[in-house]
Design an enzyme around this catalytic site. Structure first.
Site, PDB file in Angstrom:
ATOM      1  N   THR A 186     -39.147  25.623 -12.841  1.00 59.28           N
ATOM      2  CA  THR A 186     -39.490  24.286 -12.375  1.00 59.28           C
ATOM      3  C   THR A 186     -39.646  23.427 -13.627  1.00 59.28           C
ATOM      4  O   THR A 186     -40.119  23.911 -14.659  1.00 59.28           O
ATOM      5  CB  THR A 186     -40.798  24.256 -11.554  1.00 59.28           C
ATOM      6  OG1 THR A 186     -41.894  24.640 -12.394  1.00 59.28           O
ATOM      7  CG2 THR A 186     -40.721  25.190 -10.360  1.00 59.28           C
ATOM      8  N   HIS A 187     -39.205  22.167 -13.553  1.00 58.13           N
ATOM      9  CA  HIS A 187     -39.211  21.279 -14.719  1.00 58.13           C
ATOM     10  C   HIS A 187     -38.404  21.861 -15.877  1.00 58.13           C
ATOM     11  O   HIS A 187     -38.647  21.527 -17.043  1.00 58.13           O
ATOM     12  CB  HIS A 187     -40.639  20.988 -15.195  1.00 58.13           C
ATOM     13  CG  HIS A 187     -41.556  20.504 -14.119  1.00 58.13           C
ATOM     14  ND1 HIS A 187     -41.617  19.190 -13.721  1.00 58.13           N
ATOM     15  CD2 HIS A 187     -42.443  21.177 -13.331  1.00 58.13           C
ATOM     16  CE1 HIS A 187     -42.499  19.062 -12.755  1.00 58.13           C
ATOM     17  NE2 HIS A 187     -43.008  20.241 -12.488  1.00 58.13           N
ATOM     18  N   GLU A 241     -18.129  21.063 -16.165  1.00 57.61           N
ATOM     19  CA  GLU A 241     -18.382  19.718 -16.674  1.00 57.61           C
ATOM     20  C   GLU A 241     -17.561  18.674 -15.922  1.00 57.61           C
ATOM     21  O   GLU A 241     -18.051  17.574 -15.622  1.00 57.61           O
ATOM     22  CB  GLU A 241     -18.078  19.668 -18.171  1.00 57.61           C
ATOM     23  CG  GLU A 241     -19.079  20.457 -19.011  1.00 57.61           C
ATOM     24  CD  GLU A 241     -18.711  20.507 -20.483  1.00 57.61           C
ATOM     25  OE1 GLU A 241     -19.585  20.869 -21.289  1.00 57.61           O
ATOM     26  OE2 GLU A 241     -17.556  20.198 -20.835  1.00 57.61           O
ATOM     27  N   LYS A 272      -8.455   3.375   1.727  1.00 55.05           N
ATOM     28  CA  LYS A 272      -7.691   4.617   1.616  1.00 55.05           C
ATOM     29  C   LYS A 272      -7.696   5.252   0.237  1.00 55.05           C
ATOM     30  O   LYS A 272      -7.813   6.472   0.122  1.00 55.05           O
ATOM     31  CB  LYS A 272      -6.245   4.390   2.074  1.00 55.05           C
ATOM     32  CG  LYS A 272      -6.140   4.059   3.544  1.00 55.05           C
ATOM     33  CD  LYS A 272      -4.739   3.656   3.924  1.00 55.05           C
ATOM     34  CE  LYS A 272      -4.769   2.901   5.231  1.00 55.05           C
ATOM     35  NZ  LYS A 272      -5.540   1.635   5.140  1.00 55.05           N
ATOM     36  N   SER A 313       0.822  -1.224   0.000  1.00 55.29           N
ATOM     37  CA  SER A 313       0.000   0.000   0.000  1.00 55.29           C
ATOM     38  C   SER A 313       0.846   1.260   0.000  1.00 55.29           C
ATOM     39  O   SER A 313       0.310   2.369   0.055  1.00 55.29           O
ATOM     40  CB  SER A 313      -0.924   0.008   1.223  1.00 55.29           C
ATOM     41  OG  SER A 313      -0.165   0.001   2.425  1.00 55.29           O
ATOM     42  N   ASN A 334     -15.713  26.373 -24.006  1.00 49.42           N
ATOM     43  CA  ASN A 334     -16.362  25.278 -23.297  1.00 49.42           C
ATOM     44  C   ASN A 334     -16.230  25.401 -21.777  1.00 49.42           C
ATOM     45  O   ASN A 334     -15.137  25.681 -21.272  1.00 49.42           O
ATOM     46  CB  ASN A 334     -15.756  23.930 -23.731  1.00 49.42           C
ATOM     47  CG  ASN A 334     -15.917  23.688 -25.214  1.00 49.42           C
ATOM     48  OD1 ASN A 334     -16.919  24.065 -25.816  1.00 49.42           O
ATOM     49  ND2 ASN A 334     -14.913  23.070 -25.826  1.00 49.42           N
ATOM     50  N   SER A 355     -11.976  24.463 -28.495  1.00 46.51           N
ATOM     51  CA  SER A 355     -12.103  23.261 -29.310  1.00 46.51           C
ATOM     52  C   SER A 355     -10.903  23.148 -30.241  1.00 46.51           C
ATOM     53  O   SER A 355     -10.412  24.149 -30.761  1.00 46.51           O
ATOM     54  CB  SER A 355     -13.393  23.312 -30.133  1.00 46.51           C
ATOM     55  OG  SER A 355     -13.378  22.340 -31.153  1.00 46.51           O
ATOM     56  N   LYS A 412     -15.528  27.985 -30.276  1.00 51.27           N
ATOM     57  CA  LYS A 412     -16.012  27.352 -29.052  1.00 51.27           C
ATOM     58  C   LYS A 412     -15.335  27.906 -27.788  1.00 51.27           C
ATOM     59  O   LYS A 412     -14.151  28.206 -27.777  1.00 51.27           O
ATOM     60  CB  LYS A 412     -15.796  25.851 -29.108  1.00 51.27           C
ATOM     61  CG  LYS A 412     -16.630  25.130 -30.150  1.00 51.27           C
ATOM     62  CD  LYS A 412     -18.118  25.174 -29.826  1.00 51.27           C
ATOM     63  CE  LYS A 412     -18.452  24.406 -28.560  1.00 51.27           C
ATOM     64  NZ  LYS A 412     -18.098  22.978 -28.652  1.00 51.27           N
ATOM     65  N   TYR A 468      -9.677  -6.807  12.461  1.00 47.62           N
ATOM     66  CA  TYR A 468      -9.064  -6.302  11.243  1.00 47.62           C
ATOM     67  C   TYR A 468      -8.998  -7.393  10.179  1.00 47.62           C
ATOM     68  O   TYR A 468      -8.735  -8.558  10.464  1.00 47.62           O
ATOM     69  CB  TYR A 468      -7.658  -5.768  11.515  1.00 47.62           C
ATOM     70  CG  TYR A 468      -7.018  -5.170  10.279  1.00 47.62           C
ATOM     71  CD1 TYR A 468      -7.323  -3.864   9.892  1.00 47.62           C
ATOM     72  CD2 TYR A 468      -6.168  -5.918   9.474  1.00 47.62           C
ATOM     73  CE1 TYR A 468      -6.774  -3.321   8.740  1.00 47.62           C
ATOM     74  CE2 TYR A 468      -5.618  -5.387   8.323  1.00 47.62           C
ATOM     75  CZ  TYR A 468      -5.928  -4.085   7.955  1.00 47.62           C
ATOM     76  OH  TYR A 468      -5.394  -3.558   6.808  1.00 47.62           O
ATOM     77  N   ASN A 477      -2.264  -2.631  12.893  1.00 51.34           N
ATOM     78  CA  ASN A 477      -3.716  -2.463  12.815  1.00 51.34           C
ATOM     79  C   ASN A 477      -4.161  -1.174  13.498  1.00 51.34           C
ATOM     80  O   ASN A 477      -4.956  -0.402  12.942  1.00 51.34           O
ATOM     81  CB  ASN A 477      -4.426  -3.658  13.443  1.00 51.34           C
ATOM     82  CG  ASN A 477      -4.200  -4.945  12.681  1.00 51.34           C
ATOM     83  OD1 ASN A 477      -3.557  -4.950  11.636  1.00 51.34           O
ATOM     84  ND2 ASN A 477      -4.716  -6.046  13.205  1.00 51.34           N
ATOM     85  N   GLN A 509      -7.608  -2.460   3.727  1.00 51.82           N
ATOM     86  CA  GLN A 509      -6.612  -1.667   3.011  1.00 51.82           C
ATOM     87  C   GLN A 509      -7.260  -0.900   1.863  1.00 51.82           C
ATOM     88  O   GLN A 509      -6.744   0.120   1.409  1.00 51.82           O
ATOM     89  CB  GLN A 509      -5.500  -2.573   2.475  1.00 51.82           C
ATOM     90  CG  GLN A 509      -4.365  -1.827   1.802  1.00 51.82           C
ATOM     91  CD  GLN A 509      -3.183  -2.742   1.506  1.00 51.82           C
ATOM     92  OE1 GLN A 509      -2.500  -3.198   2.408  1.00 51.82           O
ATOM     93  NE2 GLN A 509      -2.950  -3.010   0.224  1.00 51.82           N
TER      94      GLN A 509
END
Length: 471
Positions: free
Chosen positions: A155-156, A290, A325, A23, A285, A277, A283, A317, A110, A322
């Site tokens: 709304t909607h 996003e 993390k 790890s 963006n 782009s 463009k 344990y 542990n 492991q």
């Protein structure tokens, strides 16, 4: 290389198994916490007479030197040593000799890894809490910059009623306020000290766990040793908090993306927070928004991951843990990126007030206010609703808006309409008439801003508590 745990084994570990079980590639980021925990443990061992004061001083000096090595980039982490604990312990023994082997008295990896993770998450909670506050402040800054800007509320995703732009933004402020409050609960369950639980059953040595907790600024100590080494609730709680926070950021991302499109043109993002782009020169963006929207899914996945890992584990344990993390670390990094970038993006965006007002001139967002007008004249709401519905249908058929309707035309729908109807359905009137607590009127938004500032003051007090609770 011989393992620090290799006495029982007659055969070396397979190289593939070594790599699979290691790890160190991700838990090395907890080196400060591992060294701080070891220093506190050494002091406790000396205090309790388990090692001598001189031995503790030698160990602490060695650990301090190793910390300097790592900070300077001179430390070589080895996969064969599996994790951050074994890497540091091996180096300690190289530096100070056999006395370094006494450091692991009365503890296990542990409880050691549990301690490191608790300490690391406490540090990151403090950082993330500050970033939440910074984004909240960015929202307040933008709201104060555009106090009178009116926009369509939806709304909607259909235009519904006119609202203040500041009122819309403040909805996200209060969402983040709840996120901040949720983080307090995560802190409470992260602020519990597990060291001294040993592998699972405690230790035969006369240790003082509360002394270690005091040294490391923990307010509580685990009451049960098996719970101490197997508990990952605080990680689940953090990832649950992180998922809700990212969901909120994803919602505002969706609106930022829509608002910055040519179809809406409500805002323009600063060039610094957009990309272009490779094929279409025109463009611009909204990549930050996003990406935040997209990264929300991976945080959700980390929550599901730890829940799935933990659901069938017997006490205490298991190596499965492991897996706690990498998802935690990635969620932390994602939150920090998202919050930091978002605060800057919001502060630098430009709001197209004229476009928002133009949109409101050419829709039926004032229809509810027309119905309310009739209700105040004594007509039951359901009847008023029907009258206005017919008026809207009439306008659509005759290619006009409610503000274009003459008084005679209004009266054809109801004799209750008077000359003041046009004033009643003006956009500014519609906004300021919504003066109920929490509404969108200028008066209520000013009150919201006061409440928001008071919330920020309380959050600063909490942030100070987090600072004092970290080493």
């Amino acid at each position: 290389m011989s393992k620090l745990w290799g006495g029982r084994f007659a055969k070396s570990t397979d190289v593939m198994v070594e790599e699979f079980t290691s790890s160190i590639s991700f838990d090395q980021r907890m080196y400060r916490e591992d060294i701080a925990g070891s220093i506190a443990h050494a002091r406790m061992l000396a205090k309790c007479g388990i090692i001598s004061a001189g031995e503790a001083d030698t160990i602490i000096e060695g650990l301090t030197a190793i910390l300097a090595e790592i900070e300077a980039g001179h430390f070589s982490f080895e996969i064969s040593l599996e994790d951050i604990h074994m890497n540091i312990e091996k180096r300690l023994t190289e530096r100070i000799g056999a006395v370094g082997g006494k450091l692991h008295t009365a503890r296990s990896r542990n409880d050691q890894v549990a301690l490191d993770t608790h300490m690391y998450l406490k540090k990151e909670i403090r950082h993330i809490a500050g970033l939440i506050m910074d984004m909240q402040q960015a929202i307040l800054d933008v709201a104060a910059k555009y106090p009178h800007t009116v926009m369509p509320g939806y709304t909607h995703l259909q235009r519904a009623q006119p609202i203040l732009f500041s009122h819309h933004l403040l909805a996200y402020f209060f969402m983040l306020g709840r996120d901040f409050n949720r983080l307090q609960g995560v802190w409470e369950h992260t602020d519990i000290m597990p060291l001294g639980a040993g592998a699972l059953a405690g230790t035969t040595f006369p240790i003082d766990r509360h002394y270690v907790a005091e040294q490391l600024k923990f307010s509580q100590v685990y009451e049960n040793s098996m719970d101490a080494v197997s508990d990952r609730d605080y990680i689940m709680e953090f990832l649950s908090f992180a998922s809700i926070l990212m969901m909120h950021l994803s919602r505002i991302s969706e609106e930022i993306i829509l608002w910055s499109s040519s179809e809406f043109s409500f805002i323009e993002l600063d060039d610094a927070h957009c990309t272009g782009s490779s094929i279409m020169p025109q463009k611009k963006n909204p990549d930050v928004a996003e990406l935040v929207r997209g990264k929300t899914g991976r945080v959700f996945g980390h929550l599901m991951g730890i829940l799935t890992v933990s659901k069938g584990l017997p006490l205490a344990y298991n190596k499965d843990l492991q897996e706690d993390k990498e998802g935690l670390f990635d969620a932390i990094d994602t939150l920090k990126f998202s919050l930091t970038t978002y605060a800057s993006m919001l502060r630098d965006m430009r709001v197209n007030e004229n476009r928002m007002r133009q949109v409101l001139r050419n829709d039926f967002s004032n229809a509810t206010d027309m119905a309310d007008y009739l209700v105040k004249k004594g007509l039951p709401f359901r009847q008023a609703h029907e009258v206005v519905g017919k008026a809207v249908a009439y306008c659509i058929e005759h290619n006009k808006w409610l503000m274009d309707v003459t008084l005679d035309e209004f009266k054809a729908f109801s004799e209750l309409f008077e000359a003041d109807i046009l004033e009643a359905i003006k956009i500014e009137t519609c906004v300021d008439a919504r003066n109920s607590y929490g509404g969108t009127s200028s008066t209520q938004v000013r009150q919201e801003l006061t409440v928001a500032q008071n919330m920020m003051n309380k959050e600063r007090t909490t942030l100070d508590m987090y600072t004092k609770g970290n080493i």
